[in-house]
Design a protein around this motif. Sequence first.
Motif, mmCIF file in Angstrom:
data_model
loop_
_atom_site.group_PDB
_atom_site.id
_atom_site.type_symbol
_atom_site.label_atom_id
_atom_site.label_comp_id
_atom_site.label_asym_id
_atom_site.label_seq_id
_atom_site.Cartn_x
_atom_site.Cartn_y
_atom_site.Cartn_z
ATOM 1 N N TYR A 136 35.267 18.797 73.911
ATOM 2 C CA TYR A 136 35.274 19.758 75.092
ATOM 3 C C TYR A 136 36.602 19.410 75.874
ATOM 4 N N GLU A 137 36.911 18.108 75.924
ATOM 5 C CA GLU A 137 38.178 17.862 76.522
ATOM 6 C C GLU A 137 39.290 18.318 75.920
ATOM 7 N N ALA A 138 39.455 17.998 74.393
ATOM 8 C CA ALA A 138 40.578 18.507 73.571
ATOM 9 C C ALA A 138 40.546 20.191 73.589
ATOM 10 N N ALA A 139 39.340 20.538 73.568
ATOM 11 C CA ALA A 139 39.359 21.963 73.526
ATOM 12 C C ALA A 139 40.018 22.617 74.765
ATOM 13 N N ASN A 140 39.776 22.103 76.132
ATOM 14 C CA ASN A 140 40.404 22.628 77.220
ATOM 15 C C ASN A 140 41.745 22.450 77.257
ATOM 16 N N THR A 141 42.168 21.294 76.789
ATOM 17 C CA THR A 141 43.860 20.841 76.569
ATOM 18 C C THR A 141 44.401 22.047 75.595
ATOM 19 N N ALA A 142 43.895 22.029 74.399
ATOM 20 C CA ALA A 142 44.502 22.900 73.492
ATOM 21 C C ALA A 142 44.360 24.446 73.737
ATOM 22 N N ILE A 143 43.588 24.969 74.498
ATOM 23 C CA ILE A 143 43.454 26.423 75.260
ATOM 24 C C ILE A 143 44.532 26.473 76.250
ATOM 25 N N LYS A 144 44.863 25.513 76.942
ATOM 26 C CA LYS A 144 45.814 25.380 77.835
ATOM 27 C C LYS A 144 47.417 25.847 77.341
ATOM 28 N N GLN A 145 47.377 24.976 76.241
ATOM 29 C CA GLN A 145 48.630 25.010 75.298
ATOM 30 C C GLN A 145 48.987 26.504 74.752
ATOM 31 N N ALA A 146 47.812 26.807 74.052
ATOM 32 C CA ALA A 146 47.735 28.078 73.608
ATOM 33 C C ALA A 146 48.038 29.218 74.265
ATOM 34 N N ARG A 147 47.596 29.323 75.634
ATOM 35 C CA ARG A 147 47.874 30.440 76.436
ATOM 36 C C ARG A 147 49.294 30.424 77.056
ATOM 37 N N GLY A 148 49.636 29.101 77.256
ATOM 38 C CA GLY A 148 51.277 28.805 77.720
ATOM 39 C C GLY A 148 52.332 29.487 76.532
ATOM 40 N N LEU A 149 51.923 29.304 75.244
ATOM 41 C CA LEU A 149 52.725 29.598 74.040
ATOM 42 C C LEU A 149 52.549 31.067 73.736
ATOM 43 N N ASP A 150 51.338 31.670 73.781
ATOM 44 C CA ASP A 150 51.038 33.038 73.172
ATOM 45 C C ASP A 150 51.764 34.133 74.073
ATOM 46 N N LYS A 151 52.939 34.078 74.062
ATOM 47 C CA LYS A 151 53.771 35.165 74.929
ATOM 48 C C LYS A 151 53.311 36.617 74.604
ATOM 49 N N TYR A 152 53.151 36.931 73.328
ATOM 50 C CA TYR A 152 52.789 38.106 72.719
ATOM 51 C C TYR A 152 51.462 38.633 72.544
ATOM 52 N N GLU A 153 50.697 37.650 72.891
ATOM 53 C CA GLU A 153 49.003 37.615 72.565
ATOM 54 C C GLU A 153 48.794 37.965 71.230
ATOM 55 N N ASP A 154 49.430 37.308 70.142
ATOM 56 C CA ASP A 154 49.095 37.405 68.905
ATOM 57 C C ASP A 154 47.784 36.754 68.712
ATOM 58 N N ASN A 155 47.611 35.744 69.291
ATOM 59 C CA ASN A 155 46.338 34.839 69.103
ATOM 60 C C ASN A 155 45.096 35.202 70.160
ATOM 61 N N SER A 156 45.223 36.277 70.510
ATOM 62 C CA SER A 156 44.330 36.686 71.875
ATOM 63 C C SER A 156 42.730 36.504 71.378
ATOM 64 N N GLY A 157 42.355 36.931 70.313
ATOM 65 C CA GLY A 157 41.145 36.741 69.542
ATOM 66 C C GLY A 157 40.597 35.345 69.723
ATOM 67 N N LEU A 158 41.423 34.471 68.835
ATOM 68 C CA LEU A 158 41.029 33.257 68.857
ATOM 69 C C LEU A 158 41.001 32.491 70.432
ATOM 70 N N ILE A 159 41.870 32.735 71.013
ATOM 71 C CA ILE A 159 41.818 32.381 72.599
ATOM 72 C C ILE A 159 40.584 32.854 73.210
ATOM 73 N N LYS A 160 40.194 34.021 72.954
ATOM 74 C CA LYS A 160 39.014 34.602 73.847
ATOM 75 C C LYS A 160 37.967 34.014 73.305
#
Length: 368
Positions: A87-111
Motif C-alpha cells: 500500500y505504501e509503495a503504491a502511494n509513492t509510485a502513483i505520486k511519481q507516475a502522476r508527476g511524470l505523466d505529462k501527456y496522460e499516456d498512462n492515465s488508464g493504469l493510473i486510474k
Amino acid sequence: MTSLNTFAQKSQILIARNSVGKLQASIANKEDEKKQLAIITEGLKAIESAEKDNKTKNWAETWSLKSYLTSYASIIDTDASNADKFYEAANTAIKQARGLDKYEDNSGLIKASNHNILIKKQERGNASYFNNDFKEAYDDLKEVSDSFPTDTTLALNTAICALNIQNYDEAINYFNRAKDNGIRNASMFQKLAQLYSAKYDNETAIKTLEDGLLKNPFNHNLTNEYINLLLDTENYAKATSLIEGNLKVEKANKLLYFLYGYLQQAGGNNSTAILAYDKALATDQNYFDALYQISLAYINTANETLQKADPEKASKYNSLINRAQLALQRANEINPNDKKTVQLLLDIYSRKKETDKVQELNRKLQEL
C-alpha cells in the motif's frame, strides 16, 4: 553497447507490461490470490531493474506499472504487514507516475491504481472505524467518499467519524452528502438536525426533520425531536397540528398525549389538557410528568372556578383541589425528591389548614 542497454531497458518494461496483462487475465478468470501474487512478484522484479536504470527510472510508465501492481497486491495479500508495504509503495509510485505523466499516456493504469488504492484505503478506514480510531478512519474514509460521493454508506460513516472527532462542520457536510443522495436513515436526519440546532440554525434543523419524516413517516424519534424543536422555537400551532395528526395513528403514545396536553395548558385550555393527561396516564399510571402537569391543570381550573358566579363553586373547587392532591401524592411517591411536587403539595395542605402535613413537608423541603 548503447543499443544493448536500450534493449535491456525496454525488455524490463515489456516484462512488467506482460505481468499486468497476465494479472488482468488471472483476475478475469478468478484465479486464486497466490497465483496472482506470483505474477505481481515477477512484474515487480522487472520494475525494480527499471527503477535502477537512469533512463527508465524517469519514465511515467515505470511508475504507473509499479503503482498498479503494488496497489492490487495490497488488496489481495492476506499478510497484513506485506499488504501495508504494498500500500505504501503504491502511494509513492502513483505520486511519481502522476508527476511524470505529462501527456496522460498512462492515465488508464493510473486510474486503475487509484481505484485499488481507494479500495485499500476504505478497508483501512473501516478497520479504524470499528476500532474506534475515528481520526484515522476519518482521514481515510473522507478521501474515499470524495471519490465516490453517491455512496451513502461511505458518506454516513465519514460523517460519524467527523462527529466523533468533534469536526462538526465536516460532519454536517458528509451527513448532507448522504441525505442528498437518498439515504433514508432516520437517526441520521435526527443527528443532522441536532447539529444545526447547536449552531442556532433552527430553520434548517426544522427543514431537516421534515425531510426525514417524509422518508420515515411517524418515526418516534424523529417525531419527538421535531415536536420538541417546534416547542423550543414557539411554533405552537404547527406543533399542535402535528401532534393531532400523529395521535390519529399512534393512539397509545403517552408522550404525544402529554405534549398535546402541555400545549393546551399553555394556551389556557385546562379542560382539554386534563383530558390529554388522563389519556397519557391511562397508558402509564406512573408517568411522573403527566401527574405533575395534571395537578397544575386541576389547580388552575379550581382557581378559575372561584371567579365564576356559580352557587356550587365551593364544592367544585374542593373537588378539583382533591384531584390535584391525589395526583401530587402519586407523583411524590414516584419521585420523592422533586422539590416542585413537594412545594405544590405544601401549598394544598396550607389551603386546607392541615398543620401537621405542612410542618412535615416544610422539614422535607429543607432537606432537599
